[in-house]
Structures are given as C-alpha cells and as structure tokens.
Design an enzyme around this catalytic site. Structure first.
Site, PDB file in Angstrom:
ATOM      1  N   SER A   1       0.850  -0.859  -0.298  1.00  0.00           N
ATOM      2  CA  SER A   1       0.100   0.003  -0.191  1.00  0.00           C
ATOM      3  C   SER A   1       0.812   1.226  -0.519  1.00  0.00           C
ATOM      4  O   SER A   1       2.041   1.552  -1.030  1.00  0.00           O
ATOM      5  CB  SER A   1      -0.971   0.078   0.747  1.00  0.00           C
ATOM      6  OG  SER A   1      -2.315   0.723   1.002  1.00  0.00           O
TER       7      SER A   1
ATOM      8  N   ASP B   1      -6.155  -3.827  -2.082  1.00  0.00           N
ATOM      9  CA  ASP B   1      -4.857  -4.090  -0.678  1.00  0.00           C
ATOM     10  C   ASP B   1      -4.092  -5.679  -0.053  1.00  0.00           C
ATOM     11  O   ASP B   1      -4.675  -6.229   0.501  1.00  0.00           O
ATOM     12  CB  ASP B   1      -5.244  -2.745  -0.034  1.00  0.00           C
ATOM     13  CG  ASP B   1      -4.375  -2.414   0.791  1.00  0.00           C
ATOM     14  OD1 ASP B   1      -3.768  -2.771   1.349  1.00  0.00           O
ATOM     15  OD2 ASP B   1      -4.403  -1.006   0.465  1.00  0.00           O
TER      16      ASP B   1
END
Length: 355
Positions: free
Chosen positions: A42, A194
């Site tokens: 991320s 993610d």
C-alpha cells in the site's frame, strides 16, 4: 568504510506512510548503509518504488529527493478532495477527519454502495500520479535493490508478491487498492485488492531472495492500543488495524519458528537463511492519531509525520544501528511466545531470532 547490507520492510497505512518517508530520509544519510531488498504494501509500496528508483538513478540523495517529490505531489493531488478538516479541528490542532462533512458522507455511502456503483469510471487521481512520478524501467532494473510488493488476489484470497521485472503502475495500485474506495485492479486476468490483508509488509521474500541477513521493519500500525473502542466507527477501525497487522504477526511467528530450529539443531545458518530482526516504530505517537487521519493528505500533516519518522529513526540509529549486522535488536517475545513450539525442542528453549 564497509557498508552494512540490510533489507527494509515497509508497512502501509495511507497518509501515515509519511512516517516511513521520514524514517527513510534519516537512514539514507548513513554512510555505511546498503539497502539490498525492499518489501512494501500500500503506502509502503509507494515508498518502496520511490526509494528503489531514487537509489538506482541517483543514489541516496536521489532517493531522498524522489520521496519528498512523491509526498509533495500526493498533498497537491488531494487539494480537491472532499476530505477536509473542520475549522474547529484546525484550531485545536486535531489531524482527524471524523468531523469532516465529506468524510462522514463517504463513510455513510460505503455502506450503501460499492465503488462499482458510486465510481463507475474508476477515477483515481493517485494512479495518474504514480504513472507520472515513477520510472518503471529504472525500478525494474537489476542495478538497484530487489523489490517485493504485496497485493491480495480477490478470487483466491492468497497473497500475490510482484517482483522485478514485472513491477508496474498497476502492480503498485493493486497493492494500495482499498476495496471500499476503488474497483479491484486487474492484472493478467486476475483481480487484486490491497496487500495489507495478506502481507503488511511481506517478509519471506526478503529472507528467501536477498543476501542481506538483517531485516528492518518500519512499522506504521501499532500492534496494541490501550483504549477500548466503543463506537461503531472505532470498532470497525480497530478490526481493520488488527487485520492489517495479523499477516505481519503470522510471518514473524513463522520466521521465529524457522530461526529457532536453525539455532537449536545447529544447522548451517547461511544455508538455512538465518537472520537478524530490527524494528523502527513510534507506537505512542501513532496511537494518538485517529485512524481517519490516514486519509488526511495536508502537507502540514505529512510534514508532521515526516518529522516524527526522522526523530524516531535518529533515536534508532543512535541506539540500535551499531548492533545491526551483529545481533537482532528486536525480539518480539509477545509474538514468538504464542507460536507453536517445535515438538523436538525442550521446554525453556530460547525463542525468536538469534542474537
């Protein structure tokens, strides 16, 4: 001066990734450091590619410059965001967005519709920023550090680690794709969310695929909080925080288990990928920040986190850096003690990475 080869593992955490920016900025001032491998998830993936490209093209100073350029552009891109602090929050010095009308509305909307309904065109300014800011030919070069970016395969639920020479803007965006905010990122027919759900950040690629034996984890999300969440929003956020730390804790347990066997069975430490563990974190400061502030990209806030990161890294360099290359400076007993003990090891055996 001989250099110390290290791997760095960079957690994700939205705007809180600016803490990692500050940490890296300080580490890059060291004359005896060599960053061999980088893993990230991320916001940690953004920091990872900026760090790798900068080092490849222009050395430590180039990496520092590119990291600052990236975070400055993140702030500029957020200027049109509906997530704004209220005047009262600004006067109080509160970085939270919990009272922001735009943020409150978005929290309500995410319960009613997914990105496939409220953002059918999949507009994401960060994608354009990543494409414009980073040179993936340089990032995929064999001249710089090894890079490992984690994403989560939506269909299988398994972790996907993107490596050179297959790193791309899509791979970075996959690592940072929050499913309540953006559509899944599709790469070669697979959909990704993610990477924090399955590897925040991934550690085993560093242990298995680089020659460095020292892994430095830059931790953004604290393992523990003293307060008990009581509101629906606080409860959901703490659950997300636990989820995003669980993969790291599992990998740490597995690595501790591996290193425990190597030590107690007197195996060839190099052949079996033994190593040393280190951590840079500011749990107290990060616990004082609302989770909603992870969406706050004001430059003043990013600079605040940057300074916390630099100060934390400066303290770590003074106390722990001399031992890097010799011994582990972090042994998370609270994690290792909860892992399964190999059946053939006697009670009372030391646990965790070897000193």
């Amino acid at each position: 001066m001989p250099k110390k080869p290290i791997d760095v593992a960079l957690q994700g955490g939205g705007s809180h990734g600016a803490f990692t920016w500050g940490v890296l900025d300080r580490l890059l001032e060291l004359n005896d450091i060599e960053i061999v491998g980088i893993s990230g998830t991320s916001a940690g993936a953004m920091n990872a590619v900026a760090l790798a490209q900068g080092l490849t093209q222009a050395g430590p100073e180039g990496a520092r410059e590119l990291l600052r350029r990236y975070w400055t552009r993140v702030s500029r891109a957020s200027s049109t965001s509906p997530y704004k602090r209220t005047l009262w929050d600004r006067l109080r010095g509160d970085w939270s967005l919990e009272h922001s009308p735009g943020f409150v509305i978005s929290q309500f909307m995410r319960q009613m519709a997914s990105p496939y309904q409220f953002n059918p065109l999949n507009i994401n300014p960060l994608r354009d920023l990543v494409k414009d800011c980073f040179d993936f030919d340089a990032i995929n070069s064999t001249d710089g550090p090894r890079i490992f970016l984690s994403a989560t395969n939506v269909r299988t639920g398994r972790s996907k680690v993107f490596r050179q020479p297959d790193l791309s803007a899509d791979a970075v965006m996959a690592s940072a794709c929050l499913p309540h905010v953006f559509k899944a990122v599709e790469i070669d027919g697979e959909a990704y969310w993610d990477g924090g759900y399955m590897g925040n950040p991934p550690l085993f690629p560093l242990v298995d695929e680089t020659e460095a034996r020292d892994v430095v984890i830059v931790q953004v999300n604290p393992f523990e909080r003293s307060d008990i969440p009581t509101t629906p929003y606080e409860i959901e956020n703490r659950l997300n925080e636990i989820t995003f730390n669980s993969s790291l804790m599992k990998e740490l347990r597995s690595i501790g288990f591996l290193w425990e066997i190597i030590e107690n069975d007197q195996l060839d430490r190099k052949a079996y990928r033994d190593g040393r563990l280190h951590r840079i974190h500011a749990s107290e400061e990060m616990c004082n920040l609302s989770v909603s502030s992870k969406m706050n990209a004001e430059m003043a806030f990013l600079e605040h986190l940057f300074e916390i990161g630099r100060k934390t890294a400066d303290d770590w360099v003074e106390t722990a850096w001399p031992d890097v290359g010799k011994t582990s400076t972090w042994q998370p007993r609270e994690i290792f003690d909860e892992s399964l003990k190999p059946a053939h090891l006697a009670e009372g055996t030391n646990r965790g990475p070897r000193k």
